[in-house]
Write an enzyme that holds these catalytic residues in place. Sequence first.
Site, PDB file in Angstrom:
ATOM      1  N   THR A   6      49.486  42.597  60.744  1.00 51.93           N
ATOM      2  CA  THR A   6      50.895  42.404  60.399  1.00 51.93           C
ATOM      3  C   THR A   6      51.529  43.681  59.875  1.00 51.93           C
ATOM      4  O   THR A   6      52.661  44.014  60.239  1.00 51.93           O
ATOM      5  CB  THR A   6      51.037  41.289  59.351  1.00 51.93           C
ATOM      6  OG1 THR A   6      50.470  40.081  59.870  1.00 51.93           O
ATOM      7  CG2 THR A   6      52.507  41.038  59.024  1.00 51.93           C
ATOM      8  N   ASN A   7      50.822  44.405  59.016  1.00 52.03           N
ATOM      9  CA  ASN A   7      51.370  45.616  58.397  1.00 52.03           C
ATOM     10  C   ASN A   7      50.347  46.741  58.374  1.00 52.03           C
ATOM     11  O   ASN A   7      49.134  46.496  58.420  1.00 52.03           O
ATOM     12  CB  ASN A   7      51.795  45.339  56.949  1.00 52.03           C
ATOM     13  CG  ASN A   7      52.973  44.406  56.848  1.00 52.03           C
ATOM     14  OD1 ASN A   7      54.046  44.690  57.378  1.00 52.03           O
ATOM     15  ND2 ASN A   7      52.791  43.282  56.175  1.00 52.03           N
TER      16      ASN A   7
ATOM     17  N   GLY B  11      35.231  43.043  61.313  1.00 57.56           N
ATOM     18  CA  GLY B  11      36.472  43.807  61.261  1.00 57.56           C
ATOM     19  C   GLY B  11      36.454  44.850  60.161  1.00 57.56           C
ATOM     20  O   GLY B  11      35.807  44.680  59.114  1.00 57.56           O
TER      21      GLY B  11
ATOM     22  N   ASP C  66      38.758  45.738  58.050  1.00 58.37           N
ATOM     23  CA  ASP C  66      39.303  45.283  56.775  1.00 58.37           C
ATOM     24  C   ASP C  66      38.272  44.499  55.983  1.00 58.37           C
ATOM     25  O   ASP C  66      38.138  44.660  54.760  1.00 58.37           O
ATOM     26  CB  ASP C  66      40.569  44.457  56.994  1.00 58.37           C
ATOM     27  CG  ASP C  66      40.384  43.298  57.969  1.00 58.37           C
ATOM     28  OD1 ASP C  66      39.376  43.267  58.710  1.00 58.37           O
ATOM     29  OD2 ASP C  66      41.262  42.411  58.011  1.00 58.37           O
ATOM     30  N   ARG C  67      37.491  43.678  56.672  1.00 50.87           N
ATOM     31  CA  ARG C  67      36.478  42.867  55.996  1.00 50.87           C
ATOM     32  C   ARG C  67      35.369  43.751  55.434  1.00 50.87           C
ATOM     33  O   ARG C  67      34.916  43.553  54.304  1.00 50.87           O
ATOM     34  CB  ARG C  67      35.926  41.828  56.969  1.00 50.87           C
ATOM     35  CG  ARG C  67      37.015  40.972  57.605  1.00 50.87           C
ATOM     36  CD  ARG C  67      36.477  40.019  58.650  1.00 50.87           C
ATOM     37  NE  ARG C  67      35.775  38.912  58.025  1.00 50.87           N
ATOM     38  CZ  ARG C  67      35.119  37.975  58.716  1.00 50.87           C
ATOM     39  NH1 ARG C  67      35.060  38.052  60.042  1.00 50.87           N
ATOM     40  NH2 ARG C  67      34.515  36.979  58.092  1.00 50.87           N
TER      41      ARG C  67
ATOM     42  N   ASP D 299      40.253  37.479  51.315  1.00 44.45           N
ATOM     43  CA  ASP D 299      41.395  38.337  51.667  1.00 44.45           C
ATOM     44  C   ASP D 299      42.468  37.484  52.327  1.00 44.45           C
ATOM     45  O   ASP D 299      42.248  36.907  53.394  1.00 44.45           O
ATOM     46  CB  ASP D 299      40.944  39.443  52.617  1.00 44.45           C
ATOM     47  CG  ASP D 299      42.060  40.426  52.965  1.00 44.45           C
ATOM     48  OD1 ASP D 299      43.189  40.264  52.459  1.00 44.45           O
ATOM     49  OD2 ASP D 299      41.801  41.350  53.746  1.00 44.45           O
TER      50      ASP D 299
ATOM     51  N   THR E 111      46.980  38.020  57.568  1.00 43.95           N
ATOM     52  CA  THR E 111      47.403  37.251  58.735  1.00 43.95           C
ATOM     53  C   THR E 111      46.427  36.100  58.945  1.00 43.95           C
ATOM     54  O   THR E 111      46.819  34.960  59.205  1.00 43.95           O
ATOM     55  CB  THR E 111      47.447  38.143  59.988  1.00 43.95           C
ATOM     56  OG1 THR E 111      48.269  39.278  59.719  1.00 43.95           O
ATOM     57  CG2 THR E 111      47.998  37.374  61.185  1.00 43.95           C
TER      58      THR E 111
ATOM     59  N   THR F  16      61.928  16.253  52.641  1.00 43.04           N
ATOM     60  CA  THR F  16      61.145  16.915  53.689  1.00 43.04           C
ATOM     61  C   THR F  16      60.664  18.292  53.256  1.00 43.04           C
ATOM     62  O   THR F  16      59.492  18.654  53.460  1.00 43.04           O
ATOM     63  CB  THR F  16      61.979  17.031  54.970  1.00 43.04           C
ATOM     64  OG1 THR F  16      62.297  15.723  55.434  1.00 43.04           O
ATOM     65  CG2 THR F  16      61.219  17.769  56.060  1.00 43.04           C
TER      66      THR F  16
END
Length: 260
Positions: free
Chosen positions: A10-11, A108, A110-111, A130, A133, A187
Amino acid sequence: MLLAIDVGNTNLVFALFDGDEVKARWRIATDARRTGDEYAVWLLQLLGTVGIERSDIDQVIYGSVVPRADHNLSVLCEEYLGITPLVAGQGKASWGFEIDVEQPSSLGADRALNCIAASKLVGGDMIVVDFGTATKFEAVDFNGTYKGGIITPGINLSLDALVGKTAKLPRIAIAAPETRSVIGRNTEDQMLIGIFWGYVAMMEGLIERMRAEIGRPVKVVATGGLAVLFDEHTDIFDVVDRDLTIRGLQILADRAARKD
């Protein structure tokens, strides 16, 4: 100074380190089509706002889960900063810990970076969470070995699917419900309860199942944009650090520098 770049789905997060201290951080939406020239215009302007010259940067490292973005980041580093970047998980910036799963290469960046940083920060048996996304849960044992984990849709991804696949449900913002009641009276409240408390229940339930399977005392380390929000409404986390991923990059860069 070290420029650490975390390339997420995402970023992208750009962080400047002076030693172990994060001096500045900036975020830009991930777009694999963005060129090295575009990154340079954006980054050099931001450096100027904090009084940093490009020549102040003497090391760059990036970790990426978006391979199509890698080339243009390399162009930024080589052509505008005059630095060949380290790539997390490769060469001098190899992970440096055992990955005890069926397909180690599928872990990955990041992981892996989160596990590296959490091991230095906390140590012992850990569960690292974490919120991105996707929300990822990692099991790391007392030797620092990665033992496996869980991947679930991130809360915003879940909300996008709910709204996108229904005709009348409105778009709502992710926030904690105003009351702890789980019986909504309209709702929007019903959606927020389902998304927020449903996500908290999922997270707590999975962590408790992981704890039971590990069979030893564990500490839970959380990172990601929503970690602070969830931390206010659950007691499941022992440590929350929004900079965990970029700290993993800093640790790898420091190791690489010592190898020179």
